[in-house]
Design a protein around this motif. Structure first.
Motif, mmCIF file in Angstrom:
data_model
loop_
_atom_site.group_PDB
_atom_site.id
_atom_site.type_symbol
_atom_site.label_atom_id
_atom_site.label_comp_id
_atom_site.label_asym_id
_atom_site.label_seq_id
_atom_site.Cartn_x
_atom_site.Cartn_y
_atom_site.Cartn_z
ATOM 1 N N GLU A 82 37.627 28.985 1.542
ATOM 2 C CA GLU A 82 38.443 29.057 2.679
ATOM 3 C C GLU A 82 40.097 29.233 2.268
ATOM 4 N N SER A 83 40.497 28.219 1.387
ATOM 5 C CA SER A 83 41.996 28.246 1.134
ATOM 6 C C SER A 83 42.396 29.449 0.318
ATOM 7 N N TYR A 84 41.330 30.077 -0.634
ATOM 8 C CA TYR A 84 41.665 31.142 -1.298
ATOM 9 C C TYR A 84 41.765 32.574 -0.237
ATOM 10 N N ALA A 102 41.469 31.895 -7.259
ATOM 11 C CA ALA A 102 39.817 32.112 -6.877
ATOM 12 C C ALA A 102 39.274 31.053 -7.633
ATOM 13 N N LEU A 103 39.601 30.377 -8.698
ATOM 14 C CA LEU A 103 38.719 29.506 -9.523
ATOM 15 C C LEU A 103 39.433 28.132 -9.320
ATOM 16 N N THR A 104 40.394 27.863 -8.940
ATOM 17 C CA THR A 104 41.092 26.747 -8.385
ATOM 18 C C THR A 104 41.082 25.947 -7.142
ATOM 19 N N LEU A 138 35.141 41.699 2.022
ATOM 20 C CA LEU A 138 35.455 42.046 0.488
ATOM 21 C C LEU A 138 36.290 41.107 -0.207
ATOM 22 N N VAL A 139 37.239 40.213 0.836
ATOM 23 C CA VAL A 139 37.737 39.025 0.142
ATOM 24 C C VAL A 139 36.838 38.013 -0.260
ATOM 25 N N LEU A 170 44.884 36.428 2.158
ATOM 26 C CA LEU A 170 45.058 37.608 3.252
ATOM 27 C C LEU A 170 46.492 37.227 3.848
ATOM 28 N N ALA A 171 46.939 36.277 3.841
ATOM 29 C CA ALA A 171 48.495 36.124 4.394
ATOM 30 C C ALA A 171 49.553 36.571 3.142
ATOM 31 N N GLY A 172 49.189 36.765 2.173
ATOM 32 C CA GLY A 172 50.300 37.521 1.141
ATOM 33 C C GLY A 172 49.987 38.861 1.127
ATOM 34 N N LEU A 173 49.096 39.527 1.806
ATOM 35 C CA LEU A 173 49.092 41.117 1.547
ATOM 36 C C LEU A 173 49.951 41.715 2.294
ATOM 37 N N ASP A 174 50.490 42.732 1.573
ATOM 38 C CA ASP A 174 51.652 43.627 1.970
ATOM 39 C C ASP A 174 51.268 44.955 2.017
#
Length: 444
Positions: free
Chosen positions: A212-214, A206-208, A154-155, A219-223
């Motif tokens: 891979e970076s997005y 998502a647009l900049t 999904l990501v 994923l690292a920021g999901l709480d």
């Protein structure tokens, strides 16, 4: 053409009503549909269509009930396994809402597999797109609500969907998301109160960023997200009724005591400072002034009976509406007025409140337990030396992990600390609630 945002700030969501002066359509309406009905009457327009961007995970939809009441066509993705009749809609389908409003469905998977956005055009008007939980203001919807087995797929889909919207829609297109105003459905904090596709091209990761970076950053920021989310999808697939806002029966002091002694949740809606100064023993403080429904829905064992205590009947009615939005319909009773009447012949309980400067002073003179009830991500960004960390949503199951002694409990602003303090107080612990701004004053 007029686009009216119907805000639900306590859940961080927006619904929309769009009309041309004669006919109207709604997007992602909340369960308390009386707000939409009032707008329709005020504008003197007829609702002909209701659109869902996705099967919602954070609230009970009002779309089914609103469409059934008004006779409007109810558009839900053809691939969603709903148990009711609806007008199935798929990628590329166009719906003519009267002669002046043209709506095109765009498949935008990512927040869910069957997520749709709706692009709106009208002669002589700036185009618009209703993006639901896909493209938000400076962010995107989170991709993990369907479980970890689907998050990776999904990501990547969310990234592709955002790029599709940016590629297919003009820069001047106004963006109208459902989530992102404090909602846990947002993957990262959003920015601004309005946006366009052109603005998102400049600021949205998502647009900049490359894919891979997005993906890595998101994923690292999901709480964590509220536990009640698990119940929203099944309710929405079944076609929920409109909210029943009939006032609950009134309870006297004897009934309140009986319910508390039976282990039921009797919830005090007053501000945290009023609760700390005096409350009925065993009651829990979820102030109506903060994220009331989010945190009560998060901590309450699902299906448990709830009784509400408020200073006024309006306060109770507001709380009832908030709870109905997340599917908590079982209100056993309510009481309003003076807290002393709620207690009857029992003495009121109380506990102190303080600030971080008070805590610093106390720690110089005697040992106390400092309990931090913020979420893991907040703790990782910085915390007080020597503090014990138990996130609020874990506290009920980890009461035994709170060390013995006097407990000073804090969060970011004081709201969650007050909830935690009431839980500890009800369990017989000696507690002090830190009613202070962590970011501004924790350095004390």
């Amino acid at each position: 053409m007029e686009i009216i945002a119907v805000d639900t700030p306590t859940l961080g969501d927006r619904s929309y009503l769009v009309h041309d002066g004669e006919v109207a359509f709604a997007v992602d309406p909340q369960r308390d549909i009386d707000r939409m009905l009032a707008l329709l009457e005020d504008r003197g327009v007829r609702l002909t269509h209701v659109f869902e961007t996705h099967i919602h995970n954070d609230y009970v939809t009002g779309g089914f009930a609103l469409a059934r009441l008004t006779g409007a066509a109810y558009h839900v993705n053809a691939d969603d396994p709903v148990t009711f009749e609806r007008e199935p809609i798929s990628d590329g389908d166009v719906v003519e809402v009267g002669p002046a409003l043209r709506v095109r469905a765009l498949a935008t998977p990512g927040h869910t597999f069957t997520h749709l956005a709706y692009a709106l055009t009208s002669p002589g008007e700036v185009p618009a797109v209703f993006t639901g939980g896909s493209l938000l203001f400076g962010s995107t919807g989170r991709p993990d609500l369907l479980g970890p087995a689907h998050t990776g797929e999904l990501v990547h889909a969310q990234y592709t969907s955002a790029r599709r919207l940016a590629a297919e829609l003009p820069d001047e297109t106004r963006v109208y998301p459902t989530h992102g105003f404090g909602s846990f459905c947002s993957s990262t904090p959003t920015s601004g109160e309005a946006s366009t596709i052109g603005r998102e091209k400049r600021i949205n990761p998502a647009l900049t960023e490359d894919q891979e970076s997005y993906v890595r950053t998101l994923l690292a920021g999901l709480d964590v997200y509220p536990a009640y989310y698990a119940h929203m999808g099944p309710v929405n697939i079944a076609g929920p009724d409109a909210a029943d806002l009939t006032p609950p029966q009134r309870a006297d002091a004897a009934e309140l005591r009986s319910r508390i002694d039976a282990g039921e949740w009797v919830v005090d809606l007053r501000h945290r400072t009023a609760f700390a100064a005096g409350h009925v023993a065993g009651t829990l403080n979820f102030g109506i002034d903060g994220g009331f429904a989010t945190y009560l829905g998060w901590l309450l064992p699902w299906g448990s009976p709830v009784t509400l205590l408020g200073e006024t009947s309006e306060q109770v009615a507001d709380a009832q509406r908030e709870l109905a939005r997340i599917g908590i319909d079982r209100l056993e009773a309510a009481a309003t007025g003076d807290v002393r009447k709620w207690a009857g012949d029992d003495e009121l309980r109380s506990f102190p409140t303080g600030c971080f400067a008070d805590l610093a002073q106390v720690r110089h003179h005697r040992p106390v337990v400092v309990l931090d009830v913020r979420r893991q991500q907040e703790w990782d960004e910085g915390h007080l030396e020597g503090a014990v960390h138990i996130p609020l949503h874990e506290l009920l199951e980890r009461m035994d992990d709170v060390p013995d002694g006097e407990v000073w409990v804090h969060c970011k602003s004081g709201y969650r600390a007050a909830i935690a303090a009431s839980l500890l107080d009800a369990a017989g612990r000696r507690v002090v609630s830190v009613n202070d701004d962590y970011d501004a004053n924790a350095a004390a």
